[in-house]
Write a protein that holds these residues in place. Structure first.
Motif, PDB file in Angstrom:
ATOM      1  N   ASP A   4       0.818  -1.208   0.000  1.00  0.00           N
ATOM      2  CA  ASP A   4       0.000   0.000   0.000  1.00  0.00           C
ATOM      3  C   ASP A   4       0.852   1.257   0.000  1.00  0.00           C
ATOM      4  O   ASP A   4       0.468   2.290  -0.522  1.00  0.00           O
ATOM      5  CB  ASP A   4      -0.900   0.042   1.231  1.00  0.00           C
ATOM      6  N   HIS A   5       2.029   1.168   0.623  1.00  0.00           N
ATOM      7  CA  HIS A   5       2.875   2.344   0.777  1.00  0.00           C
ATOM      8  C   HIS A   5       4.115   2.222  -0.099  1.00  0.00           C
ATOM      9  O   HIS A   5       5.233   2.422   0.339  1.00  0.00           O
ATOM     10  CB  HIS A   5       3.268   2.525   2.244  1.00  0.00           C
ATOM     11  N   GLN A   6       3.903   1.872  -1.361  1.00  0.00           N
ATOM     12  CA  GLN A   6       5.010   1.722  -2.292  1.00  0.00           C
ATOM     13  C   GLN A   6       5.002   2.893  -3.263  1.00  0.00           C
ATOM     14  O   GLN A   6       3.962   3.254  -3.817  1.00  0.00           O
ATOM     15  CB  GLN A   6       4.875   0.406  -3.068  1.00  0.00           C
ATOM     16  N   CYS A   7       6.164   3.496  -3.465  1.00  0.00           N
ATOM     17  CA  CYS A   7       6.282   4.605  -4.410  1.00  0.00           C
ATOM     18  C   CYS A   7       6.139   4.068  -5.822  1.00  0.00           C
ATOM     19  O   CYS A   7       6.861   3.156  -6.223  1.00  0.00           O
ATOM     20  CB  CYS A   7       7.645   5.271  -4.242  1.00  0.00           C
ATOM     21  N   TYR A   8       5.217   4.636  -6.580  1.00  0.00           N
ATOM     22  CA  TYR A   8       5.015   4.141  -7.940  1.00  0.00           C
ATOM     23  C   TYR A   8       6.013   4.728  -8.929  1.00  0.00           C
ATOM     24  O   TYR A   8       6.048   4.323 -10.077  1.00  0.00           O
ATOM     25  CB  TYR A   8       3.570   4.362  -8.412  1.00  0.00           C
ATOM     26  N   TYR A   9       6.851   5.654  -8.479  1.00  0.00           N
ATOM     27  CA  TYR A   9       7.933   6.151  -9.342  1.00  0.00           C
ATOM     28  C   TYR A   9       9.146   5.230  -9.275  1.00  0.00           C
ATOM     29  O   TYR A   9       9.694   4.840 -10.291  1.00  0.00           O
ATOM     30  CB  TYR A   9       8.368   7.555  -8.916  1.00  0.00           C
ATOM     31  N   GLU A  11       9.414   2.502  -6.828  1.00  0.00           N
ATOM     32  CA  GLU A  11       9.075   1.212  -6.219  1.00  0.00           C
ATOM     33  C   GLU A  11       9.664   0.995  -4.832  1.00  0.00           C
ATOM     34  O   GLU A  11       9.699  -0.120  -4.335  1.00  0.00           O
ATOM     35  CB  GLU A  11       9.448   0.055  -7.166  1.00  0.00           C
ATOM     36  N   GLN A  12      10.130   2.068  -4.195  1.00  0.00           N
ATOM     37  CA  GLN A  12      10.588   1.968  -2.814  1.00  0.00           C
ATOM     38  C   GLN A  12       9.372   1.771  -1.908  1.00  0.00           C
ATOM     39  O   GLN A  12       8.302   2.320  -2.182  1.00  0.00           O
ATOM     40  CB  GLN A  12      11.334   3.253  -2.442  1.00  0.00           C
ATOM     41  N   ILE A  13       9.528   0.972  -0.864  1.00  0.00           N
ATOM     42  CA  ILE A  13       8.405   0.669   0.034  1.00  0.00           C
ATOM     43  C   ILE A  13       8.599   1.391   1.368  1.00  0.00           C
ATOM     44  O   ILE A  13       9.705   1.445   1.903  1.00  0.00           O
ATOM     45  CB  ILE A  13       8.289  -0.856   0.240  1.00  0.00           C
ATOM     46  N   PHE A  14       7.509   1.946   1.890  1.00  0.00           N
ATOM     47  CA  PHE A  14       7.542   2.718   3.133  1.00  0.00           C
ATOM     48  C   PHE A  14       6.639   2.093   4.186  1.00  0.00           C
ATOM     49  O   PHE A  14       5.646   1.451   3.854  1.00  0.00           O
ATOM     50  CB  PHE A  14       7.123   4.165   2.847  1.00  0.00           C
ATOM     51  N   GLU A  15       6.982   2.321   5.453  1.00  0.00           N
ATOM     52  CA  GLU A  15       6.247   1.717   6.559  1.00  0.00           C
ATOM     53  C   GLU A  15       4.923   2.404   6.823  1.00  0.00           C
ATOM     54  O   GLU A  15       4.031   1.820   7.421  1.00  0.00           O
ATOM     55  CB  GLU A  15       7.110   1.744   7.824  1.00  0.00           C
ATOM     56  N   SER A  16       4.804   3.651   6.420  1.00  0.00           N
ATOM     57  CA  SER A  16       3.575   4.387   6.688  1.00  0.00           C
ATOM     58  C   SER A  16       3.196   5.262   5.507  1.00  0.00           C
ATOM     59  O   SER A  16       4.026   5.600   4.666  1.00  0.00           O
ATOM     60  CB  SER A  16       3.726   5.257   7.937  1.00  0.00           C
ATOM     61  N   LYS A  17       1.932   5.611   5.472  1.00  0.00           N
ATOM     62  CA  LYS A  17       1.405   6.506   4.452  1.00  0.00           C
ATOM     63  C   LYS A  17       2.126   7.851   4.515  1.00  0.00           C
ATOM     64  O   LYS A  17       2.447   8.443   3.489  1.00  0.00           O
ATOM     65  CB  LYS A  17      -0.092   6.669   4.730  1.00  0.00           C
ATOM     66  N   HIS A  23       8.124  11.120   0.924  1.00  0.00           N
ATOM     67  CA  HIS A  23       9.003  10.683  -0.159  1.00  0.00           C
ATOM     68  C   HIS A  23       8.516  11.178  -1.515  1.00  0.00           C
ATOM     69  O   HIS A  23       9.316  11.589  -2.349  1.00  0.00           O
ATOM     70  CB  HIS A  23       9.104   9.153  -0.157  1.00  0.00           C
ATOM     71  N   LEU A  24       7.214  11.161  -1.746  1.00  0.00           N
ATOM     72  CA  LEU A  24       6.680  11.577  -3.045  1.00  0.00           C
ATOM     73  C   LEU A  24       7.003  13.041  -3.350  1.00  0.00           C
ATOM     74  O   LEU A  24       7.106  13.421  -4.522  1.00  0.00           O
ATOM     75  CB  LEU A  24       5.161  11.365  -3.097  1.00  0.00           C
ATOM     76  N   GLU A  25       7.218  13.842  -2.319  1.00  0.00           N
ATOM     77  CA  GLU A  25       7.606  15.235  -2.541  1.00  0.00           C
ATOM     78  C   GLU A  25       8.940  15.326  -3.274  1.00  0.00           C
ATOM     79  O   GLU A  25       9.185  16.256  -4.036  1.00  0.00           O
ATOM     80  CB  GLU A  25       7.679  15.974  -1.202  1.00  0.00           C
TER      81      GLU A  25
END
Length: 42
Positions: A4-9, A11-17, A23-25
């Motif tokens: 659910d918390h994976q960057c679609y740019y 593909e890095q995965i994060f522990e929280s929203k 990160h998306l910034e």
């Protein structure tokens, strides 16, 4: 861990929203803004 918390740019995965949104910034910034930020943090 869910994807659910994976960057679609990158593909890095994060522990929280929140971590993902922070990160998306990075992807939203221009390349020159990223370079300036790196200079300030070095």
């Amino acid at each position: 861990m869910s994807l659910d918390h994976q960057c679609y740019y990158c593909e890095q995965i994060f522990e929280s929203k929140e971590a993902l949104y922070d990160h998306l910034e990075v992807h939203a910034e221009t390349e020159s803004e990223q370079i300036e930020k790196k200079k300030k943090t070095d």
